[in-house]
Design an enzyme around this catalytic site. Sequence first.
Site: not given
Length: 557
Positions: A132, A210, A240, A276
């Site tokens: 991310n 990001d 993640d 996740e």
Amino acid sequence: MKKLLLPVLIIAILLSGCGKSKTNINIDDKYRTTYEIFVYSFYDSNGDGVGDLKGVTKMLDYINDGDDSTDTDLGFDEIWLMPISPSPTYHKYDVTDYCQIDPEYGTLEDFDELLSECHKRGVRLIIDTVFNHSSSEHPWFKEAADYLRDHPGIDFKYSEDTGSTVPEDAIAECRYLGYYNFSNDKARGFEPLAGTDYFYEARFWSGMPDLNLDSDEVRQELSAITDFWLGRGVDGFRLDATTSYYTGNDLENIEFMTWLNDTVKGKNPDAYIVGEAWVNSATYHKYYESGIDSFFDFDYAGSEGIIAGTVRGNSPAVRYSDSLMETESSIAAVNPDAVNAPFYTNHDMARSSGYYTGSAGQDKVKLAEGLNLLMAGNAFVYYGEELGMKGSGKDENKRAPMYWTADDSTEKPKWLGDTDLKEGMCDGPKDMDDVKMKYPPMDQQALDPDSIYNYVKKAVHLRNTYPVIARGTTTTIPELSDSDICAFTREMADGKYESLLIVINASGEEKTLDLGSSAEASKYKKLAFSLNTSEAGSSFAKKTLTVPAYGIAVLTK
Ligand code: CA
């Protein structure tokens, strides 16, 4: 591999039903029992107080010694390493070089050795991938930031719908401008770029810019990163923060994960990926559209999850298996090949030994671990939960050093050989409070048959002995279930592995049940395994089953 698959399967089939023996079943599928390790706090091999990869390798026999004839290891058959790549933070969730090992943890050679030792034991190794965002110290971001400091007045035309548009002449001079989202205004989730009038997207923290996952160049980089690790032999990845890939846009998150899944599986169809998505289950069930094998099942985890609620008696015991039925069918409806990823706690959650108070606290800690390890799918256990370690409040406390030994430890189990556990103890994160443990360290618990450690070990071995636990589907037996008792079967539609009847007593009192009251339960004639919080076990005669307080009885036909 030390062992060939076929002999192991034959041994597994011979042993199934006898219950007491442990066996690591190297079935070649994605249903595993996974141990989550924070390397920083696990085992220190060189005396600098920071855990490292050599330390994990040194303690592999604790997790799984690869020898079916011993019962001194926990029996996990997969390990998830939290991030191991170079990073300015102790937790390493902000990466500066995706294809290296943080020097605190060791070298790529140390990693190769760990991987090879895992594979010798039939243990798969998956690594954390933080896609991310990168670190603000990553060369990609530093080059872009340097360029922008020298070039004021670029118009990024940022909008939430379209993202940033970088003028062609600027991106021709600095390709990394397209790797992130820059803007001329402080948009939501944006941070000011020091020394400039620009802003950049950093939803978690200014040190974690990001990545622009719409960029073909970024996707090529990520593809090359997964290629690199698959080439070294890793068995898969933990993703993640998948809900943040495109914050607030689940369709785009699914599109990105579909691309990532296809990219990884195109290189290795057997690779395993678990995501996740810390969000409501309706959303993470939908994420299975991406083809990603597993998503962590947050509904069951943490102090307010279904597992803790069942153990605490906040909800009727039968809600556990009724919920499992709903979860299993909901996930299978999206992707028939989906593998649920149950877990009870992780590095972002308070340790579970703090969830329960009172005299039955330790029994409840144990039962909850049992409920986690009885769930179908790939069940995850966070390091130290097998000891009932403590840790809550700030994140550092949840990542305290593995409690191998203490000053008052006088004896250690023989299987440790000449390992000096005191030397391997880590210092833990610098900002950690002084975390006081509630239960004894590993070396003491290993010598106590009634310890949390020995309970968890038995639960993992139960899971290894009966493949249907991870691979089958759940059906509640309503005639036997109520607010205290949860009774259910776990079966394969094709009957490939032996079916089980599992009876959980979530109450503080011994319970006696008449299995004859249910036609389905009556088919189960043999008490195969008793998972107890103390010496008192279950008993079974003439269709009458007695289960001790907080006990679990497992029956075969
Ligand atoms: Ca070290």
